[in-house]
Design a protein around this motif. Sequence first.
Motif, short mmCIF file in Angstrom:
data_model
loop_
_atom_site.label_atom_id
_atom_site.label_comp_id
_atom_site.label_asym_id
_atom_site.label_seq_id
_atom_site.Cartn_x
_atom_site.Cartn_y
_atom_site.Cartn_z
N SER A 53 -0.88 6.02 9.86
CA SER A 53 -1.11 4.69 9.30
C SER A 53 -2.12 4.76 8.16
O SER A 53 -2.20 3.85 7.35
CB SER A 53 -1.62 3.75 10.39
N CYS A 54 -2.88 5.84 8.09
CA CYS A 54 -3.89 5.97 7.02
C CYS A 54 -3.69 7.18 6.12
O CYS A 54 -4.31 7.26 5.06
CB CYS A 54 -5.29 6.06 7.62
N HIS A 55 -2.89 8.15 6.55
CA HIS A 55 -2.72 9.37 5.76
C HIS A 55 -1.26 9.73 5.58
O HIS A 55 -0.52 9.77 6.55
CB HIS A 55 -3.37 10.57 6.47
N SER A 62 -3.27 8.98 -1.88
CA SER A 62 -4.06 8.32 -0.85
C SER A 62 -3.31 7.13 -0.28
O SER A 62 -2.55 6.47 -0.98
CB SER A 62 -5.37 7.80 -1.44
N LEU A 63 -3.55 6.87 1.01
CA LEU A 63 -3.07 5.63 1.62
C LEU A 63 -4.37 4.87 1.90
O LEU A 63 -4.96 4.34 0.99
CB LEU A 63 -2.26 5.99 2.86
N HIS A 64 -4.87 4.90 3.15
CA HIS A 64 -6.23 4.39 3.38
C HIS A 64 -7.22 5.54 3.29
O HIS A 64 -8.37 5.37 2.94
CB HIS A 64 -6.32 3.70 4.74
N GLY A 65 -6.75 6.72 3.65
CA GLY A 65 -7.52 7.95 3.48
C GLY A 65 -6.72 8.88 2.59
O GLY A 65 -5.58 8.58 2.24
#
Length: 121
Positions: A53-55, A62-65
């Motif tokens: 969900s973040c990578h 980048s996504l959230h990280g």
Amino acid sequence: MPARIFTSFCAALLALSFFAGCGPDKSQESDAQLGLDAQESAGRQIFNQRCASCHYAYSSRSLHGPGLKNLYKKKYLPSALPANDRFVAQTTVNGRKMMPAAGATLTDEQLHDLLAYLHTL
Ligand code: HEC
């Protein structure tokens, strides 16, 4: 459309997607297609549930990280720490800045599976 034109049209499309850096989307491939062993596929499942969900696993975007493509193939992690198990495990277990700690909810075995999978990126 004549076959020759169609062929060159496809070649052009392929070249375009190649240069745009968007080859086949590896996240859609099966564990077997990616050549993952049992431990790595277990790690992939954990990654998809806990980290995806973040990578992005197969992109440097980048996504959230940060994207984790080639994580261990580079000398340094995005934070500039050395790219090795010690620091990747530390980030995973304790979290880092905006990244939540996952340590309390991962068994040792799950952590090792996860790291084994990250080595395949
Ligand atoms: C809620 C979003 C979120 C989740 C979920 C998440 N991360 Fe992160 N991750 C981040 C952010 C944001 C950073 C950048 C931290 C920083 O500023 O240094 C990061 C950084 C990292 C880094 C780079 C560390 C470094 O030293 O540069 C690794 C490796 C990483 N995450 C792995 C994981 C793994 C493995 C999981 C799953 C267990 C995971 N992350 C789950 C948001 C997340």
